[in-house]
Design a protein around this motif. Structure first.
Motif, short mmCIF file in Angstrom:
data_model
loop_
_atom_site.label_atom_id
_atom_site.label_comp_id
_atom_site.label_asym_id
_atom_site.label_seq_id
_atom_site.Cartn_x
_atom_site.Cartn_y
_atom_site.Cartn_z
N VAL A 163 0.86 -1.18 0.00
CA VAL A 163 0.00 0.00 0.00
C VAL A 163 0.90 1.23 0.00
O VAL A 163 2.07 1.15 0.37
CB VAL A 163 -0.95 0.02 1.22
N ASN A 164 0.36 2.36 -0.39
CA ASN A 164 1.19 3.56 -0.54
C ASN A 164 1.59 4.19 0.79
O ASN A 164 2.63 4.84 0.88
CB ASN A 164 0.46 4.59 -1.41
N LYS A 165 0.76 4.00 1.83
CA LYS A 165 1.08 4.59 3.14
C LYS A 165 0.90 3.55 4.24
O LYS A 165 -0.03 3.63 5.05
CB LYS A 165 0.20 5.82 3.40
N PRO A 166 1.79 2.54 4.28
CA PRO A 166 1.67 1.52 5.33
C PRO A 166 1.92 2.14 6.70
O PRO A 166 2.84 2.94 6.87
CB PRO A 166 2.75 0.50 4.97
N SER A 167 1.09 1.79 7.67
CA SER A 167 1.22 2.40 9.00
C SER A 167 0.28 1.71 9.98
O SER A 167 -0.52 0.85 9.61
CB SER A 167 0.90 3.90 8.93
N ILE A 168 0.39 2.11 11.25
CA ILE A 168 -0.59 1.74 12.27
C ILE A 168 -1.52 2.93 12.43
O ILE A 168 -1.09 4.02 12.80
CB ILE A 168 0.10 1.39 13.61
N TYR A 169 -2.78 2.74 12.13
CA TYR A 169 -3.75 3.84 12.13
C TYR A 169 -4.62 3.80 13.38
O TYR A 169 -5.12 2.75 13.77
CB TYR A 169 -4.64 3.75 10.88
N LYS A 170 -4.78 4.96 13.98
CA LYS A 170 -5.64 5.11 15.14
C LYS A 170 -7.00 5.60 14.65
O LYS A 170 -7.10 6.69 14.08
CB LYS A 170 -5.03 6.09 16.14
N ILE A 171 -8.03 4.81 14.85
CA ILE A 171 -9.36 5.18 14.35
C ILE A 171 -10.37 5.25 15.49
O ILE A 171 -10.21 4.59 16.52
CB ILE A 171 -9.84 4.19 13.26
N ARG A 172 -11.40 6.06 15.29
CA ARG A 172 -12.40 6.29 16.33
C ARG A 172 -13.81 5.95 15.86
O ARG A 172 -14.79 6.49 16.35
CB ARG A 172 -12.33 7.73 16.81
N LYS A 173 -13.89 5.06 14.89
CA LYS A 173 -15.18 4.59 14.41
C LYS A 173 -14.94 3.28 13.67
O LYS A 173 -13.83 3.01 13.22
CB LYS A 173 -15.81 5.61 13.48
N PRO A 174 -15.96 2.45 13.52
CA PRO A 174 -15.78 1.20 12.78
C PRO A 174 -15.46 1.50 11.32
O PRO A 174 -16.09 2.35 10.70
CB PRO A 174 -17.14 0.50 12.91
N MET A 175 -14.49 0.80 10.77
CA MET A 175 -14.12 0.99 9.38
C MET A 175 -13.96 -0.37 8.71
O MET A 175 -13.52 -1.33 9.33
CB MET A 175 -12.84 1.81 9.25
N THR A 176 -14.32 -0.42 7.43
CA THR A 176 -14.23 -1.66 6.67
C THR A 176 -12.84 -1.79 6.05
O THR A 176 -12.03 -0.86 6.07
CB THR A 176 -15.28 -1.69 5.55
N VAL A 177 -12.60 -2.95 5.46
CA VAL A 177 -11.31 -3.21 4.80
C VAL A 177 -11.06 -2.20 3.69
O VAL A 177 -9.98 -1.61 3.57
CB VAL A 177 -11.27 -4.64 4.24
N LEU A 178 -12.08 -1.96 2.86
CA LEU A 178 -11.90 -1.01 1.75
C LEU A 178 -11.61 0.40 2.25
O LEU A 178 -10.80 1.12 1.67
CB LEU A 178 -13.14 -0.99 0.86
N GLU A 179 -12.27 0.80 3.31
CA GLU A 179 -12.05 2.14 3.87
C GLU A 179 -10.62 2.27 4.42
O GLU A 179 -9.97 3.31 4.24
CB GLU A 179 -13.07 2.41 4.97
N MET A 180 -10.11 1.21 5.05
CA MET A 180 -8.75 1.26 5.57
C MET A 180 -7.73 1.27 4.44
O MET A 180 -6.69 1.95 4.54
CB MET A 180 -8.50 0.08 6.51
N LEU A 181 -8.00 0.53 3.37
CA LEU A 181 -7.09 0.55 2.22
C LEU A 181 -7.06 1.94 1.59
O LEU A 181 -6.00 2.42 1.15
CB LEU A 181 -7.51 -0.49 1.18
N SER A 182 -8.21 2.61 1.54
CA SER A 182 -8.27 3.97 1.02
C SER A 182 -7.49 4.92 1.92
O SER A 182 -6.74 5.79 1.44
CB SER A 182 -9.72 4.42 0.92
N MET A 183 -7.64 4.75 3.24
CA MET A 183 -6.90 5.59 4.19
C MET A 183 -5.40 5.40 4.04
O MET A 183 -4.61 6.33 4.23
CB MET A 183 -7.34 5.25 5.63
N ALA A 184 -4.99 4.18 3.66
CA ALA A 184 -3.56 3.87 3.48
C ALA A 184 -3.06 4.27 2.10
O ALA A 184 -1.97 3.85 1.68
CB ALA A 184 -3.31 2.39 3.73
N GLY A 185 -3.84 5.06 1.36
CA GLY A 185 -3.37 5.59 0.08
C GLY A 185 -3.57 4.67 -1.10
O GLY A 185 -3.06 4.94 -2.20
N GLY A 186 -4.30 3.57 -0.92
CA GLY A 186 -4.52 2.65 -2.02
C GLY A 186 -3.35 1.70 -2.23
O GLY A 186 -2.38 1.68 -1.48
N LEU A 187 -3.44 0.92 -3.30
CA LEU A 187 -2.46 -0.13 -3.59
C LEU A 187 -1.28 0.41 -4.39
O LEU A 187 -1.42 1.35 -5.17
CB LEU A 187 -3.13 -1.26 -4.39
N THR A 188 -0.12 -0.21 -4.22
CA THR A 188 1.04 0.11 -5.06
C THR A 188 0.94 -0.67 -6.36
O THR A 188 0.14 -1.59 -6.50
CB THR A 188 2.36 -0.25 -4.35
#
Length: 351
Positions: A163-188
């Protein structure tokens, strides 16, 4: 006119023949190398094209999300309660039993009449049904109970790999797999088409049992199917890993389940060896290989015991193959393995 002797003439002719053959082989090898290079470039182009399409679909699937995580978020049916969440419990026409409570760090809440209840690991629907059953069986006639999440606790989800922005993300609401992949900048560009999710699931009940679970999700199914059983809601502590293209997955009764990069010709036995070998409980005579083909999914079987004894044939693996080593029911092994719906593999281990 000078005439060569027979030995000299033979040597000359042999030299000419060998030179001609050598030139022919060189030209043939050059053509094959060129063709191979063209095929390789075409495969790379197709790979980049598919990843680009997946990234667009991921962005579209996540486009309706509020950018500010503090904004109110509709409840997700797959989200499981955890310590720190605040839940709003409402019992129709019984104000004394309607209240807002925070889930304690140990996963329990305290309610009038029912006392202490372990809710960690439950969905709101499961808690709702449980409360209606308990209240209806002892105190009320046909109670109508509603449970909503008033406040989500903050938790961490890791997104790693291609993914373009691999990291440990702190979230404050339920998120799906697709939403987390989007937050991580998408696929390389070198991303594969599968997502690997590892998590620990709390099994509801009096004894607080935990179960390690591995999910392998097909991204192509994920972007076209909104089913929440595929685009799952992530929990605190979950790890989402996107392997690069050219990997196989080894799951089940092996020492180190996960994804492994293909190096040269990869067989089932070689993949299991890379995964640390089989566990004592493994059923090595019925190892399954799940493979996606143009005609649909294909399931192959390998008897590794016979392969080791050179009495059976191994299988050469392809990109994206999933190898599942099942466990003997008479030995300590897996809690379960299932392929519930298209695009999802789930393997559970008791811990």
């Amino acid at each position: 006119m000078k005439v060569f002797s027979s030995p000299v003439r033979d040597f000359f002719m042999k030299t000419v023949v060998l030179a001609t053959l050598s030139l022919g082989i060189s030209l043939s090898a050059g053509c094959m190398s060129g063709a191979s290079s063209v095929l390789s470039r075409h495969a790379d182009f197709q790979q980049r094209k598919e990843v680009s399409k997946l990234n667009k679909e991921i962005a579209l699937a996540s486009g309706s999300l509020p950018q500010n995580q503090d904004e109110q978020m509709p409840e997700r049916s797959g989200y499981r309660l955890a310590g720190g969440d605040v839940i709003d419990i409402s019992v129709f026409q019984v104000d004394e039993l309607s209240k807002k409570v925070r889930v304690a760090s140990d996963g329990y809440i305290m309610l009038p009449l029912l006392g202490e209840i372990q809710v960690e690991g439950m969905t709101t629907r499961q808690l709702q049904d449980y409360l209606a059953k308990e209240l209806g069986g002892k105190y009320l006639q046909d109670p109508h109970v509603s449970v909503f999440i008033a406040e989500f606790r903050s938790h961490q989800v890791s997104v790693l790999g291609a993914v373009n922005k691999p990291s440990i993300y702190k979230i404050r609401k339920p998120m799906t797999v697709l939403e987390m992949l989007s937050m991580a900048g998408g696929l390389t560009e070198n991303s594969g088409t599968r997502v690997y999710v590892r998590r620990t699931v709390i099994v509801p009940g009096k004894k607080k049992k935990r179960r390690a679970e591995s999910l392998i999700l097909d991204l192509r199914e994920l972007v076209k199917n909104p089913d929440p059983r595929i685009n799952i809601v992530l929990h605190g502590g979950d790890t989402v890993h996107v392997p690069e293209a050219g990997v196989v997955f080894v799951e089940g009764a092996v020492k180190k389940p996960g994804s492994y990069q293909m190096k040269g010709e990869m067989t089932v036995l070689k993949a299991i060896t890379m995964a640390g070998g089989s566990l004592y409980a493994a059923k090595e005579h019925g190892i399954q290989v799940f493979r996606e083909t143009a005609q649909g999914q294909k399931v192959l079987e390998v008897d590794v015991d016979k392969v080791r004894e050179r009495k059976g044939e191994d299988i050469v693996l392809q990109d994206g193959d999933i190898i599942v080593v099942k466990a003997n029911a008479l030995k300590k092994g897996l809690a379960g393995f299932f392929k519930g719906i298209s695009g999802v593999f789930s393997i559970g281990h008791s811990i």
